[in-house]
Design an enzyme around this catalytic site. Structure first.
Site, mmCIF file in Angstrom:
data_model
loop_
_atom_site.group_PDB
_atom_site.id
_atom_site.type_symbol
_atom_site.label_atom_id
_atom_site.label_comp_id
_atom_site.label_asym_id
_atom_site.label_seq_id
_atom_site.Cartn_x
_atom_site.Cartn_y
_atom_site.Cartn_z
ATOM 1 N N ALA A 66 1.449 -1.035 -0.046
ATOM 2 C CA ALA A 66 0.069 0.394 -0.253
ATOM 3 C C ALA A 66 1.059 1.294 -0.402
ATOM 4 O O ALA A 66 1.874 0.930 0.021
ATOM 5 C CB ALA A 66 -0.854 0.360 1.313
ATOM 6 N N GLY A 109 -0.703 -5.399 0.843
ATOM 7 C CA GLY A 109 -1.270 -5.004 -0.143
ATOM 8 C C GLY A 109 -0.539 -5.871 -1.485
ATOM 9 O O GLY A 109 -1.912 -6.062 -1.884
ATOM 10 N N GLU A 112 -1.834 -9.102 -0.567
ATOM 11 C CA GLU A 112 -3.473 -9.859 -0.535
ATOM 12 C C GLU A 112 -3.685 -9.203 -2.207
ATOM 13 O O GLU A 112 -4.664 -10.575 -2.117
ATOM 14 C CB GLU A 112 -3.915 -8.526 0.121
ATOM 15 C CG GLU A 112 -3.588 -8.038 1.607
ATOM 16 C CD GLU A 112 -4.285 -7.080 2.744
ATOM 17 O OE1 GLU A 112 -4.870 -7.179 3.361
ATOM 18 O OE2 GLU A 112 -3.741 -6.051 1.928
ATOM 19 N N GLU A 132 2.625 -5.450 7.605
ATOM 20 C CA GLU A 132 2.615 -4.327 8.174
ATOM 21 C C GLU A 132 2.601 -4.145 9.362
ATOM 22 O O GLU A 132 2.179 -3.150 10.452
ATOM 23 C CB GLU A 132 0.922 -4.731 8.001
ATOM 24 C CG GLU A 132 0.008 -4.485 6.269
ATOM 25 C CD GLU A 132 0.334 -5.341 5.650
ATOM 26 O OE1 GLU A 132 -0.755 -5.209 4.653
ATOM 27 O OE2 GLU A 132 1.438 -6.343 5.648
#
Length: 258
Positions: A66, A109, A112, A132
């Site tokens: 991210a 991300g 993911e 994270e």
């Protein structure tokens, strides 16, 4: 519709191709980029000429995660109002096969996004991680759920709690990725797999995906009941008639997608 800034979308035969195109930031995912990715996926999912969707990244990595700068000043209220994961939820509603071809960093991300795909192929040097925890947060777009379903609770917790990087060889051993392919062969290999799937009967592919997805959430008996309903439904398709007739006649079937 605005011209995409962060992705390149194209159709190659019956393959819908989506390339993450923010290489100067290692394809870091901001909200606009995720929306562009999902909108491209949905267009291909609704396009009858497209049978399979392939996702990869430009530059040195698939995605380093991210865009943290976009979240650094966020508050619980601002996150609730923005609902940044609403677009992510749309991926699970897609019917067509999603294949990720990954290389370099597949972090946060980006990991993911890969896990949201049905198949994952990686190069030998690819590294996976959920970093994270080191930022004081946790995965929020399905990482804790999809990783746990893939590798089990204790292994998932170890990776999520430490933030350690996982080499492609270990990711393959754990069943996270399908296969490791040399970098200069990755694109060709993935397209070959995609073309093989695209040549299969459309409804068979769709209902197989549906049944496999249900397997992770239903009891064995409920899953088998669902599988059986899908099996019976396929006897209402022309491709089932053609496939079985071709088998009896000892010839190659000609599937028409209906």
């Amino acid at each position: 519709m605005l011209t995409p800034q962060y992705v390149k979308a194209s159709i190659d035969g019956r393959i819908g191709r989506i390339r993450l195109n923010r290489p100067e930031r290692y394809n870091a995912l901001n909200r606009a980029m995720i929306r562009e990715i999902v909108e491209a996926m949905e267009r291909f999912d609704q396009d009858e000429t497209v049978a399979v969707i392939v996702l990869n990244g430009e530059g040195k990595s698939f995605s380093a995660g991210a865009d943290i700068e976009e979240m650094v000043d966020a508050t619980p209220v601002s996150m609730e109002l923005l609902d940044p994961f609403a677009d992510w939820d749309r991926i699970s509603r897609l019917h067509k096969p999603l294949i990720a071809a990954v290389h370099g960093f597949v972090l946060g991300g980006g990991f993911e996004l890969a896990l949201a795909c049905d198949l994952i192929y990686a190069t030998p040097e690819t590294q996976f991680a959920f970093p994270e925890v080191g930022l004081g947060v946790m995965p929020g777009a399905g990482g804790t759920q999809r990783l746990t379903k893939r590798i089990g609770r204790t292994r998932a917790l170890e990776w999520l709690w430490t933030g350690d990087r996982m080499p492609a060889s270990e990711a393959q051993q754990l069943g996270i990725i399908n296969r490791i392919v040399e970098a200069d062969q990755l694109e060709a290999h993935v397209l070959t797999v995609a073309e093989r799937i695209a040549a299969q009967p459309v409804m068979s592919v769709r209902l197989i995906k549906d049944a496999v997805d249900k397997a992770g959430n239903l009891s064995l008996q409920d899953g088998m009941d669902h599988e059986r309903r899908n099996f019976y439904l396929l006897f209402g398709t022309n491709d089932q008639t053609e496939g079985m007739q071709a088998f009896v006649e000892k010839r190659q079937p000609t599937f028409k997608g209906n």
